[in-house]
Write a protein that holds these residues in place. Structure first.
Motif, mmCIF file in Angstrom:
data_model
loop_
_atom_site.group_PDB
_atom_site.id
_atom_site.type_symbol
_atom_site.label_atom_id
_atom_site.label_comp_id
_atom_site.label_asym_id
_atom_site.label_seq_id
_atom_site.Cartn_x
_atom_site.Cartn_y
_atom_site.Cartn_z
ATOM 1 N N ASN A 1 1.060 -1.274 0.144
ATOM 2 C CA ASN A 1 -0.407 -0.044 -0.028
ATOM 3 C C ASN A 1 0.444 1.256 0.218
ATOM 4 O O ASN A 1 1.667 1.148 0.727
ATOM 5 C CB ASN A 1 -1.012 0.177 1.281
ATOM 6 N N ILE B 1 0.558 4.000 1.478
ATOM 7 C CA ILE B 1 1.073 4.943 2.785
ATOM 8 C C ILE B 1 2.322 4.213 3.475
ATOM 9 O O ILE B 1 2.495 4.568 4.183
ATOM 10 C CB ILE B 1 -0.505 4.565 3.618
ATOM 11 N N GLY C 1 5.938 5.316 4.537
ATOM 12 C CA GLY C 1 6.155 5.242 5.751
ATOM 13 C C GLY C 1 7.891 4.766 6.159
ATOM 14 O O GLY C 1 8.131 4.599 6.889
ATOM 15 N N PHE D 1 -8.289 13.238 2.493
ATOM 16 C CA PHE D 1 -7.957 12.412 4.083
ATOM 17 C C PHE D 1 -6.877 11.019 3.569
ATOM 18 O O PHE D 1 -5.536 10.569 4.769
ATOM 19 C CB PHE D 1 -9.590 10.804 4.398
ATOM 20 N N ARG D 2 -7.075 10.486 1.970
ATOM 21 C CA ARG D 2 -5.753 10.443 1.840
ATOM 22 C C ARG D 2 -4.363 10.971 1.985
ATOM 23 O O ARG D 2 -3.060 10.654 2.667
ATOM 24 C CB ARG D 2 -6.006 9.560 0.604
ATOM 25 N N ALA E 1 -3.524 13.268 3.956
ATOM 26 C CA ALA E 1 -3.403 13.500 5.696
ATOM 27 C C ALA E 1 -2.726 12.276 5.749
ATOM 28 O O ALA E 1 -1.909 12.471 6.458
ATOM 29 C CB ALA E 1 -4.221 13.662 5.822
ATOM 30 N N ALA E 2 -3.276 11.193 5.434
ATOM 31 C CA ALA E 2 -2.382 9.807 5.900
ATOM 32 C C ALA E 2 -1.295 9.642 5.404
ATOM 33 O O ALA E 2 -0.346 9.136 6.323
ATOM 34 C CB ALA E 2 -3.502 8.823 5.389
ATOM 35 N N ILE E 3 -0.747 9.860 4.846
ATOM 36 C CA ILE E 3 0.252 10.226 3.900
ATOM 37 C C ILE E 3 0.989 11.149 4.188
ATOM 38 O O ILE E 3 2.917 10.798 5.316
ATOM 39 C CB ILE E 3 0.312 10.536 2.210
ATOM 40 N N MET F 1 1.456 12.114 7.773
ATOM 41 C CA MET F 1 1.558 11.529 8.609
ATOM 42 C C MET F 1 2.314 10.492 9.146
ATOM 43 O O MET F 1 3.521 9.953 9.394
ATOM 44 C CB MET F 1 0.108 10.928 9.088
ATOM 45 N N ALA F 2 2.182 8.899 7.662
ATOM 46 C CA ALA F 2 2.703 8.349 7.561
ATOM 47 C C ALA F 2 4.285 8.943 7.297
ATOM 48 O O ALA F 2 5.097 8.032 8.435
ATOM 49 C CB ALA F 2 2.592 7.399 6.988
#
Length: 584
Positions: free
Chosen positions: A470, A472, A476, A534-535, A537-539, A541-542
């Protein structure tokens, strides 16, 4: 007349002097030492359960240089101190006679024991539990007893902390630097406090004296990593006790007066190069149309940079500067989409976003939150939200106009993925090089930063393209490798890790996901836009968590000397943190 009493008779020649003398009144006679070695005894073995420890057990925690030396009457050591091993001391539950091994502030090269590692341990310990570090030979010199100018030392500490915080350094590293400076100038009982805009330090000489407190407001923030590395070198020399207060002031003044390593015109061209390299990164093609897209993104980014600079000279806040800087790239993408030639206008808009996304502030915000500085982390995160909102507003205004005029924007153009690894690898490293120059990174560091970026992007491409991981999760992992190698490079150069990390994560920023969300909102697809936002933002954050985790792994497993090791005990590298295993 009575005759004078005769004095003591002289000792006859050749007769030895008496071996005993009458004892003074009130003092007991000293017991003669038994001949031969003393029998080995252990109070842990002789004492019965529930009894007190051996009465002769004493612990000398004074600095080694302050203990009795040859020629002076030494303290009489007990039998138990000479016979008990460290394991027996621990088994008995007592403190060893040599003291508890703690990180000591010793003079020497900065690379021998980096000051951030030495001071983080002390910083994460409550004030009531902080040990008093042993003093060095310089501190034990008779001239060291001179009066200290406490306000001047605190002012120097605040000025250095202000410069580090303004350069984007994490709050924990700023406090560690302030604590190290204060300790180096013999101010042990100090408590630094860092927030987003205010830094302070308090010195408590003793329990019966009033504390001395000073603070300073950070009003201007600049991105100059060359200056940040110079500040790190200054702090390393101060903590190694090589610089006096006056010399430290002179060096700090020189650091502030030094010009940036790159002129303004070169930085403007570098902004265009960053946006142009991003078009190859997200487009994944190197045909004739790709070079026209590159030129369009280059010109739009340079124009946006000049608009933002003009607003900055007018004293407008950064929010409006980002709004103005985002408009030329969006307008250029809309213009390229008004034809049937397939010039990939969406790629131009996405490339312009890569040149504006605040990756430095995002990484610092997450790092402060993970290390317990929640107020500073919230303030930094709010700054990131405002800057991203400015970018979104600038792009959305142009997108609404373009959609109203039926511009042919194709979102799939900016979702090429990893389609051409060699081209995208070169584009990622070129983007990092341009980003590092915009952050005023030292010329000697550019090669290492670019190589670190290549490691991160190669890991990301292998996970997404070959392993099917994935996006994300792959971001990370790649960011964790960037943080790990960035921390190792920083330790090799005895400097901050920010120059090696911030620019290297540039190719991993979520520019495409953010653009897709804005385009969906402009076209009236609110649900799709929310998913893309939101995707993104998740990327992000990771990305930030991975960078921080990589740095923590480097500090956790990298063995470093943190002071003089005690001969009888193994070296200990404590690194305390707040212990929270439950939800309260």
């Amino acid at each position: 007349m009575a005759p004078e009493p005769a004095g003591p008779a002289p000792e006859p020649a050749g007769e030895p002097a008496p071996t005993s003398a009458p004892e003074p009144a009130g003092e007991p006679a000293a017991r003669p030492e038994p001949a031969g070695p003393a029998p080995e005894r252990s109070p842990a073995r002789d004492a019965e359960p529930g009894t007190e420890p051996h009465p002769e057990l004493t612990v000398d925690l004074r600095p080694r240089d302050a203990r009795p030396e040859a020629g002076r009457p030494a303290r009489r050591r007990s039998v138990a101190e000479d016979t008990l091993t460290p394991e027996e001391w621990r088994a008995a539950g007592y403190t060893p006679p040599t003291g508890i091994p703690i990180p000591e502030l010793t003079p020497g090269a900065p690379g021998e024991a980096p000051w951030p590692d030495r001071m983080r341990t002390l910083l994460r310990t409550p004030m009531s539990e902080r040990p008093a570090f042993e003093r060095t030979a310089r501190e034990l010199h008779p001239s060291a007893g001179a009066a200290r100018n406490v306000p001047r030392i605190l002012d120097l500490t605040l000025r250095i902390g202000e410069l580090m915080l303004a350069s984007g350094e994490a709050a924990e590293d700023v406090e560690a630097a302030m604590l190290g400076i204060a300790h180096a100038y013999r101010l042990d009982h100090c408590e630094p406090q860092v927030t987003f805009t205010l830094i302070g330090i308090s010195h408590q000489p003793s329990l019966v004296e009033p504390p001395v407190t000073a603070d300073r407001v950070v009003r201007r923030r600049t991105s100059d990593y060359t200056r940040l590395n110079a500040v790190y070198e200054l702090v390393a020399d101060i903590t190694a006790e090589k610089v006096t207060v006056n010399d430290a002031y002179r060096r700090l003044a020189l650091i502030r007066r030094n010009r940036h390593p790159y002129p303004a015109w070169l930085l403007a061209l570098t902004t265009g190069l960053l946006a142009g390299a991003a078009t190859f990164l997200v487009g994944g093609q190197a045909d004739d149309k790709a070079w026209l897209v590159f030129a369009s993104a280059f010109v739009a980014a340079v124009l946006g940079d000049r608009l933002a600079s003009a607003l900055a000279r007018r004293r407008l806040p950064e929010f409006y500067q980002f709004v103005a800087a985002a408009m030329p790239a969006a307008a250029s993408g809309i213009i390229l989409s008004f034809n049937d030639w397939g010039l990939r206008g969406s790629v131009v808009i996405t490339g312009g976003l890569f040149a504006l996304l605040p990756g430095r502030a995002l990484v610092a915000a997450v790092q402060d939150g993970l290390t317990g500085f929640y107020i500073t982390a919230a303030a930094r995160l709010l700054e990131v939200i405002y800057l991203v909102a400015g970018i979104v507003i600038g792009v959305m205004v142009i997108l609404y106009l373009g959609v109203g005029f039926e511009a042919k924007l194709r979102p799939d153009e900016s979702l090429a993925g990893v389609s051409s690894p060699p081209i995208q690898m070169v584009a990622a490293m070129l983007l990092t090089l341009a980003f590092a120059m915009l952050l005023q990174t030292d010329r000697r560091t550019l090669a290492l930063v670019t190589a670190n970026s290549g490691i991160g992007w190669a890991s990301y491409g292998a996970l997404v393209y070959n392993a099917g991981v994935n996006q994300i999760a792959a971001t990370g992992v790649a960011a964790g490798l960037v943080g790990l190698f960035g921390q190792l490079m920083a330790r090799y150069r005895n400097g901050s890790a920010l120059p090696y990390v911030t620019a290297a994560i540039g190719p991993l920023m979520p520019g495409s996901a953010l653009y897709l969300g804005m385009l969906a909102f402009a076209q009236g697809h609110s649900s799709t836009g929310l998913v893309s936002v939101f995707r993104a933002a998740a990327i992000a954050m990771a990305l930030a968590v991975g960078v921080n985790l990589g740095g923590e792994i480097a500090r956790l497993f990298l063995k470093l000397p943190v002071g003089a090791e005690l001969p009888s005990l193994p070296p200990v590298v404590p690194r305390r943190a707040a212990k929270r295993t439950r939800g309260f």
